[in-house]
Design a protein around this motif. Structure first.
Motif, PDB file in Angstrom:
ATOM      1  N   HIS A   1       0.803  -1.206   0.000  1.00  0.00           N
ATOM      2  CA  HIS A   1       0.000   0.000   0.000  1.00  0.00           C
ATOM      3  C   HIS A   1       0.844   1.268   0.000  1.00  0.00           C
ATOM      4  CE1 HIS A   1      -2.324  -3.248   1.928  1.00  0.00           C
ATOM      5  NE2 HIS A   1      -3.241  -2.819   1.088  1.00  0.00           N
ATOM      6  N   PRO A   2       0.450   2.255  -0.812  1.00  0.00           N
ATOM      7  CA  PRO A   2       1.202   3.512  -0.813  1.00  0.00           C
ATOM      8  C   PRO A   2       1.011   4.266   0.494  1.00  0.00           C
ATOM      9  CG  PRO A   2      -0.724   3.673  -2.240  1.00  0.00           C
ATOM     10  CD  PRO A   2      -0.646   2.258  -1.772  1.00  0.00           C
ATOM     11  N   ASN A   3       2.065   4.946   0.928  1.00  0.00           N
ATOM     12  CA  ASN A   3       1.981   5.817   2.096  1.00  0.00           C
ATOM     13  C   ASN A   3       1.606   7.219   1.613  1.00  0.00           C
ATOM     14  OD1 ASN A   3       4.339   6.915   1.023  1.00  0.00           O
ATOM     15  ND2 ASN A   3       5.677   5.929   2.509  1.00  0.00           N
ATOM     16  N   ASP A   4       1.750   8.221   2.471  1.00  0.00           N
ATOM     17  CA  ASP A   4       1.374   9.579   2.076  1.00  0.00           C
ATOM     18  C   ASP A   4       2.147  10.046   0.839  1.00  0.00           C
ATOM     19  OD1 ASP A   4      -0.442   9.691   4.133  1.00  0.00           O
ATOM     20  OD2 ASP A   4       0.810  10.931   5.439  1.00  0.00           O
ATOM     21  N   TYR A   5       3.456   9.787   0.808  1.00  0.00           N
ATOM     22  CA  TYR A   5       4.240  10.216  -0.356  1.00  0.00           C
ATOM     23  C   TYR A   5       3.852   9.414  -1.602  1.00  0.00           C
ATOM     24  CZ  TYR A   5       8.111  11.630  -3.329  1.00  0.00           C
ATOM     25  OH  TYR A   5       8.852  12.109  -4.374  1.00  0.00           O
ATOM     26  N   GLY A   6       3.587   8.118  -1.430  1.00  0.00           N
ATOM     27  CA  GLY A   6       3.114   7.310  -2.550  1.00  0.00           C
ATOM     28  C   GLY A   6       1.794   7.832  -3.098  1.00  0.00           C
ATOM     29  N   HIS A   7       0.880   8.219  -2.188  1.00  0.00           N
ATOM     30  CA  HIS A   7      -0.390   8.807  -2.628  1.00  0.00           C
ATOM     31  C   HIS A   7      -0.167  10.154  -3.302  1.00  0.00           C
ATOM     32  CE1 HIS A   7      -2.460   5.828   0.001  1.00  0.00           C
ATOM     33  NE2 HIS A   7      -3.308   5.885  -1.006  1.00  0.00           N
ATOM     34  N   PHE A   8       0.813  10.905  -2.828  1.00  0.00           N
ATOM     35  CA  PHE A   8       1.147  12.179  -3.485  1.00  0.00           C
ATOM     36  C   PHE A   8       1.574  11.922  -4.934  1.00  0.00           C
ATOM     37  CE2 PHE A   8       4.506  15.102  -4.826  1.00  0.00           C
ATOM     38  CZ  PHE A   8       3.806  16.303  -4.827  1.00  0.00           C
ATOM     39  N   ILE A   9       2.413  10.917  -5.142  1.00  0.00           N
ATOM     40  CA  ILE A   9       2.844  10.579  -6.507  1.00  0.00           C
ATOM     41  C   ILE A   9       1.640  10.188  -7.353  1.00  0.00           C
ATOM     42  CG2 ILE A   9       4.172   8.934  -7.908  1.00  0.00           C
ATOM     43  CD1 ILE A   9       6.225   8.880  -5.583  1.00  0.00           C
ATOM     44  N   ILE A  10       0.758   9.363  -6.799  1.00  0.00           N
ATOM     45  CA  ILE A  10      -0.440   8.952  -7.533  1.00  0.00           C
ATOM     46  C   ILE A  10      -1.299  10.170  -7.876  1.00  0.00           C
ATOM     47  CG2 ILE A  10      -2.605   7.661  -7.350  1.00  0.00           C
ATOM     48  CD1 ILE A  10      -0.992   5.616  -5.607  1.00  0.00           C
ATOM     49  N   ALA A  11      -1.465  11.079  -6.912  1.00  0.00           N
ATOM     50  CA  ALA A  11      -2.250  12.294  -7.162  1.00  0.00           C
ATOM     51  C   ALA A  11      -1.630  13.117  -8.286  1.00  0.00           C
ATOM     52  CB  ALA A  11      -2.359  13.126  -5.885  1.00  0.00           C
TER      53      ALA A  11
END
Length: 130
Positions: free
Chosen positions: A51-61
């Motif tokens: 699962h992506p963390n906050d930074y992973g979600h930032f990249i996805i966004a």
């Protein structure tokens, strides 16, 4: 999405995307080369194996924002005709699926599990093993 070893079901998802003419964005493809080149580490984008963390979600966004901006900048002003989906590519086992939890599912017996009213994402109000 993929796991820390870059295993995923992307090939099957690509076939589904092609079948239904869906736009696709690959988080795996976006980060793979950066990790391979030692410019990024898996633990910078995920706190577990998947699962992506906050930074992973930032990249996805950022990937989504770029994708949507590209669409907006290239609109031709014409709508698309309604598309007939046809039969599911990999079967219809989950076509009427729904998520049940400890609030909407009648359980007659539970062994070694307690109700867990926290959970995460759409999996709230489930059970946890004691």
């Amino acid at each position: 999405m993929s796991d820390c070893n870059f295993n995923n079901v992307q090939e099957q998802q690509i076939e589904i995307g092609k079948r239904y003419n869906l736009p696709m964005i690959s988080f795996r493809n976006a980060i793979y080369q950066e990790i391979k080149a030692n410019k990024l580490e898996w633990n910078q984008v995920s706190d577990d194996e998947i699962h992506p963390n906050d930074y992973g979600h930032f990249i996805i966004a950022e990937l989504l924002i770029d994708f949507i901006n590209n669409i907006i900048n290239n609109l031709d002003g014409q709508g698309k005709d309604k598309v007939e989906l046809g039969a599911p590519l990999y079967g219809d086992k989950y076509i009427s699926g729904k998520i049940l939890n400890n609030k909407n599912l009648q359980v007659s017996y539970v062994n070694d599990f307690l109700e867990d009213n926290e959970g995460f994402q759409v999996f709230k109000e489930g059970w946890r093993y004691i």
